[in-house]
Design a protein around this motif. Sequence first.
Motif, short mmCIF file in Angstrom:
data_model
loop_
_atom_site.label_atom_id
_atom_site.label_comp_id
_atom_site.label_asym_id
_atom_site.label_seq_id
_atom_site.Cartn_x
_atom_site.Cartn_y
_atom_site.Cartn_z
N ALA A 14 0.83 -1.20 0.00
CA ALA A 14 0.00 0.00 0.00
C ALA A 14 0.86 1.25 0.00
CB ALA A 14 -0.93 -0.01 1.21
N ARG A 15 1.95 1.23 0.71
CA ARG A 15 2.83 2.41 0.78
C ARG A 15 3.52 2.69 -0.54
NH1 ARG A 15 5.38 1.52 6.92
NH2 ARG A 15 3.82 2.84 7.96
N ARG A 16 3.56 1.69 -1.44
CA ARG A 16 4.23 1.88 -2.73
C ARG A 16 3.26 2.26 -3.84
NH1 ARG A 16 8.26 -3.35 -2.75
NH2 ARG A 16 8.91 -2.49 -4.74
N ALA A 17 1.96 2.30 -3.52
CA ALA A 17 0.95 2.58 -4.53
C ALA A 17 0.64 4.07 -4.61
CB ALA A 17 -0.32 1.80 -4.23
N ASP A 18 -0.02 4.47 -5.69
CA ASP A 18 -0.43 5.87 -5.88
C ASP A 18 -1.83 6.14 -5.37
OD1 ASP A 18 1.96 6.71 -7.45
OD2 ASP A 18 1.21 5.22 -8.86
N VAL A 19 -2.73 5.18 -5.57
CA VAL A 19 -4.11 5.27 -5.11
C VAL A 19 -4.40 4.02 -4.30
CG1 VAL A 19 -6.55 5.46 -5.76
CG2 VAL A 19 -4.79 6.55 -7.17
N VAL A 20 -4.86 4.19 -3.05
CA VAL A 20 -5.10 3.05 -2.17
C VAL A 20 -6.54 3.10 -1.66
CG1 VAL A 20 -4.50 1.99 0.05
CG2 VAL A 20 -2.69 2.85 -1.44
N PHE A 21 -7.19 1.93 -1.68
CA PHE A 21 -8.53 1.76 -1.12
C PHE A 21 -8.43 0.84 0.09
CE2 PHE A 21 -9.02 2.41 -5.69
CZ PHE A 21 -9.97 3.43 -5.75
N VAL A 22 -8.99 1.26 1.22
CA VAL A 22 -8.99 0.42 2.41
C VAL A 22 -10.24 0.74 3.23
CG1 VAL A 22 -7.61 2.04 3.80
CG2 VAL A 22 -7.62 -0.41 4.37
N GLY A 23 -10.83 -0.29 3.82
CA GLY A 23 -11.97 -0.08 4.69
C GLY A 23 -11.51 0.33 6.08
N GLU A 24 -12.31 1.16 6.74
CA GLU A 24 -11.97 1.58 8.09
C GLU A 24 -11.91 0.37 9.03
OE1 GLU A 24 -13.35 5.23 11.00
OE2 GLU A 24 -14.90 4.13 9.91
N ASP A 25 -12.88 -0.54 8.92
CA ASP A 25 -12.87 -1.74 9.74
C ASP A 25 -11.72 -2.67 9.35
OD1 ASP A 25 -14.01 -2.25 7.27
OD2 ASP A 25 -15.56 -3.59 8.04
N GLU A 26 -11.39 -2.67 8.07
CA GLU A 26 -10.29 -3.49 7.56
C GLU A 26 -8.96 -3.03 8.15
OE1 GLU A 26 -9.30 -5.11 3.11
OE2 GLU A 26 -9.67 -2.96 3.33
N ALA A 27 -8.75 -1.71 8.20
CA ALA A 27 -7.51 -1.17 8.77
C ALA A 27 -7.37 -1.52 10.24
CB ALA A 27 -7.47 0.34 8.59
N GLU A 28 -8.50 -1.57 10.94
CA GLU A 28 -8.45 -1.98 12.35
C GLU A 28 -8.08 -3.44 12.48
OE1 GLU A 28 -11.27 -2.11 16.38
OE2 GLU A 28 -12.02 -1.17 14.53
N GLU A 29 -8.68 -4.27 11.63
CA GLU A 29 -8.42 -5.71 11.69
C GLU A 29 -6.98 -6.04 11.32
OE1 GLU A 29 -9.88 -9.87 9.49
OE2 GLU A 29 -10.84 -7.96 9.00
N VAL A 30 -6.46 -5.37 10.29
CA VAL A 30 -5.13 -5.73 9.77
C VAL A 30 -4.01 -5.05 10.55
CG1 VAL A 30 -3.66 -5.78 7.73
CG2 VAL A 30 -6.12 -6.01 7.48
#
Length: 383
Positions: A197-213
């Motif tokens: 994700a840090r190497r990408a230009d456009v990133v999609f992530v769910g708020e709940d997903e970020a908590e889980e991961v």
Amino acid sequence: MTTDGPRNAPDVVDVVALGESMVTFLPSRPGRLADVPSFERGIGGAESNVACQLAAAGHAVRWVSRVGADGFGDHLVETVGSFGVDVSSVGRDSSRPTGVYFRTAGDRSTDAHEVAYYRAGSAASAMSADTVDLAAVRAGRVLHLSGITAALSPGCLDLLRELTAPAPGRPLVSFDVNHRAGLWPDADGPRVLLELARRADVVFVGEDEAEEVWGVTGGPSEIRAVLPEPGVLVVKQAAQGATAFVSAAGTEAAGSRAAGAASVGAAAPRRRGRAITPPARPQPADTFVPALAVDVVATTGAGDAFAAGFLSATLRGLPVKTRLRHGHLWAAAALTVPGDLATPPTRAHADHLAALDDDTWETLRLGPGWTQAGKAPEEVRTP
């Protein structure tokens, strides 16, 4: 033995999507898998879902993957191609099967929901820099990837690392985190997904997903603090809405990469599609757009549809707020049909709804059939 797609200089397209698609078996009635007597065949795959919907909306799109040299592989290639997607770079593998899965009816988020995957050792899991046509992958103004591919095999992970590595003329890289806990047998998943994700230009992530991961619990701003590198970060907040963070430096870099994509992997290719037009005005650091009220039929594929809608508006150079609205509208199309794939609203219809004032936008309620051709926008509004 493997059979790869053609390696000639590919046409430049708007979007290339790389990833596994599987044949999906949908139950003929509700109930446990043990009790369902028959299934209907469909297809499912995060990246191919994005490709099909963008192609249906008129964008030039290529899907790159590998499938078995079997009937299920034929079905996948033919079905994805029927949406207008270029499938000429899909490799065929006679020694590995096409992945399949079965699922029960209903919402995947419920405890009663069952999914049975048969994808171990699939043809797509053998994707690597040696088994896919890298010139075809890189000949897009946008390259769309997801974290699912990284989890399939070490070769797939190495391929994503190569495609996301900084390089002159790299396409604009779109990355949907798409965390699937069952695909990561060890503790590497969170670290790998953060790296990509840090190497990408456009990133999609769910708020709940970020908590889980990653254990991020402070909302979109804290997710942005964890991911400051992408020029555009879109945090999906379920029924609440979505927030996009845009950095000026990231936007400039993205525009430069998109403009240079035509020169990667091919000598003077014939150009197709449209270039990404940078927005005419500076974009705000963060923008929140509330989600629409929707009469949900099924949630499957809504995240892919959101990404496709956002990318479509990005290709058109629309402002960030409008990109988010298009994401919500395309997600609403997916939410109001039973399968993984939905026909997106027509461009005129979506543009009309996306241009509504804030108060009117928040009064919309969309139900099944709202994308039907000729249906007036007023017909989907609540009183």
